[in-house]
Design an enzyme around this catalytic site. Structure first.
Site, short mmCIF file in Angstrom:
data_model
loop_
_atom_site.label_atom_id
_atom_site.label_comp_id
_atom_site.label_asym_id
_atom_site.label_seq_id
_atom_site.Cartn_x
_atom_site.Cartn_y
_atom_site.Cartn_z
N THR A 191 0.88 -1.09 0.21
CA THR A 191 -0.17 -0.11 -0.04
C THR A 191 0.97 1.24 -0.03
O THR A 191 1.95 1.14 0.48
CB THR A 191 -0.64 0.03 1.19
OG1 THR A 191 -1.68 -1.06 1.07
CG2 THR A 191 -1.57 1.35 1.61
N ARG A 219 -13.94 -8.28 0.60
CA ARG A 219 -13.16 -7.65 1.94
C ARG A 219 -12.76 -6.49 1.84
O ARG A 219 -12.08 -6.15 0.56
CB ARG A 219 -12.07 -8.60 2.14
CG ARG A 219 -11.15 -8.26 3.13
CD ARG A 219 -9.83 -7.55 2.65
NE ARG A 219 -8.84 -7.31 4.13
CZ ARG A 219 -7.90 -6.45 3.70
NH1 ARG A 219 -7.69 -5.89 2.53
NH2 ARG A 219 -7.15 -6.23 4.80
N GLY A 221 -10.16 -3.37 3.47
CA GLY A 221 -9.14 -3.36 4.79
C GLY A 221 -9.32 -2.01 5.29
O GLY A 221 -10.29 -1.22 5.13
N ASP A 222 -8.14 -1.47 5.91
CA ASP A 222 -8.20 -0.04 6.71
C ASP A 222 -7.93 1.10 5.81
O ASP A 222 -8.49 2.10 5.94
CB ASP A 222 -7.23 -0.12 7.82
CG ASP A 222 -5.62 -0.25 7.16
OD1 ASP A 222 -5.62 -1.16 6.46
OD2 ASP A 222 -4.83 0.45 7.57
N THR A 242 -0.18 1.47 7.03
CA THR A 242 -0.02 0.07 6.20
C THR A 242 0.28 -0.99 6.82
O THR A 242 0.98 -0.88 8.02
CB THR A 242 1.23 0.47 4.99
OG1 THR A 242 1.30 -0.84 4.51
CG2 THR A 242 2.51 0.77 5.82
N GLY A 243 -0.46 -2.25 6.66
CA GLY A 243 -0.27 -3.40 7.52
C GLY A 243 -1.38 -3.92 7.25
O GLY A 243 -2.26 -4.21 6.51
N GLY A 245 -4.84 -4.86 7.57
CA GLY A 245 -5.90 -3.82 7.69
C GLY A 245 -6.96 -4.02 8.77
O GLY A 245 -7.33 -3.19 9.41
N1 ASP Z 1 -3.67 -2.22 4.90
C1 ASP Z 1 -3.95 -2.82 3.59
C2 ASP Z 1 -5.09 -3.76 3.63
O1 ASP Z 1 -5.14 -4.33 4.62
C3 ASP Z 1 -2.72 -3.46 3.05
C4 ASP Z 1 -1.38 -2.83 2.95
O2 ASP Z 1 -1.09 -2.06 3.53
O3 ASP Z 1 -0.69 -3.19 2.10
O4 ASP Z 1 -5.89 -3.64 2.54
#
Ligand code: ASP
Length: 324
Positions: A191, A219, A221-222, A242-243, A245
């Site tokens: 991300t 789905r 994410g965050d 980022t992480g 989510g």
């Molecule tokens: N945070 C993003 C998600 O969960 C993934 C990412 O940070 O690459 O969709």
């Protein structure tokens, strides 16, 4: 040496400004990286910072600076956003993005869109629409068309690397983060995000992602969730995450950093530490965030092995790093 006092005077009177950018956190190990790849990633982060920093330097707004930074990353196949987005279980793309202005708490968010070349521009269009904050799917694509945004065909979003990731995930029948193996210790989140402070003291944050490979059930994410993946308030700071989510949603991570500063009086560093190294860690959430406050302090913090990241301030120097 002749000293140009006019220039020195202008420099001393220039208000503080700064920008930070990330290209995802995760298991990014030097041992797994070729010198060439490392250079490519660093150069891409540098270009993204430069795009935003030039806007800030010439008196532009933080919201425009972070948009330009993210466009360069969405157009770059190295990152899991825009052109480089991963495949869903249906073999298509599902992109999310969000943006927030700290001056007036205006926010725009878009989730589960495909074909839109730059989802961050769609999120920005939503932000500027007084009737909307968050839109998704086909309706959001319709909105993008009506706003005159650019669309690309499947070929534009295709890359052999992403397709191989998809095949691997399909073999296992399980969604996976932006990484190429099923080794749980080998997670990579691709991300992208940016945060900035402009010369008028206004903060802004933005995040854009292609989500997870082979993702099912729509789905989300965050990244498109205001408060979880993205938040900005002139009273405190601007944050892009980022992480994993789901964990960032459960901890309302981006807003929590802001709230800890605003209500508890923590410094930016203390607030980031609390969220990333205590709250997220405690529930097993891996990842990181970038943040900037109204005094132009910048934090780029992560509890994983690395995070593609960098920043620049008034002096124009660009700092880029990857590993811990
Ligand atoms: N945070 C993003 C998600 O969960 C993934 C990412 O940070 O690459 O969709």
């Amino acid at each position: 040496m002749l000293i140009n006092f006019n220039r020195v005077f202008l420099f001393l009177n220039m208000k503080k400004f700064g920008i930070a950018v990330h290209g995802g956190a995760g298991t990014i190990l030097k041992s797994k990286m070729t010198a060439e790849k490392e250079k490519e990633y660093s150069k891409s982060i540098e270009l993204a910072i430069k795009a935003g920093s030039e806007i800030l330097k010439s008196g532009g707004k933080s919201i425009d600076a972070i948009t330009e930074s993210l466009i360069t990353l969405e157009d770059n196949p190295l990152f899991n956003a825009g052109k480089g987005s991963v495949f869903t279980s249906a073999g298509s793309h599902s992109m999310d993005a969000s943006i927030m202005s700290g001056k007036d708490l205006q926010a725009g968010s878009v989730s589960s869109v495909s074909g839109v070349r730059n989802p961050i521009l769609l999120a920005k269009a939503v932000m500027l629409d007084p009737d909307l904050v968050m839109i998704s799917g086909k309706g959001a694509e319709e909105y993008a068309r009506a706003s005159g945004l650019k669309f690309e065909d499947e070929k534009y979003f295709y890359s052999e690397f992403r397709f191989q990731q998809y095949l691997k995930a399909a073999e296992n029948g399980k969604a996976m983060l932006d990484h190429s193996t099923f080794d749980e210790s080998d997670k990579k989140f691709g991300t992208v995000g940016a945060v900035a402070l402009d010369q008028y003291g206004d903060l802004a944050a933005a995040t854009s992602t292609g989500g997870m490979t082979f993702v099912k059930f729509g789905r989300i994410g965050d990244s498109p969730v205001i408060g979880a993946g993205t938040y900005a308030s002139n009273n405190s700071c601007a944050v892009s995450c980022t992480g994993d989510g789901e964990f960032f949603i459960r901890t309302i991570a981006a807003y929590d950093v802001s709230a800890l500063m605003e209500y508890k009086g923590l410094t930016l560093r203390e607030a980031c530490e609390e969220v990333v190294n205590r709250k997220l860690r405690e529930i097993g959430g891996e990842g990181g965030l970038i943040a900037i406050d109204k005094d132009c302090n910048i934090e780029m913090i992560f509890n994983s092995q690395g995070m593609y990241r960098g920043f620049s301030k008034n002096d124009g120097e660009i700092y880029v790093s990857i590993y811990n």
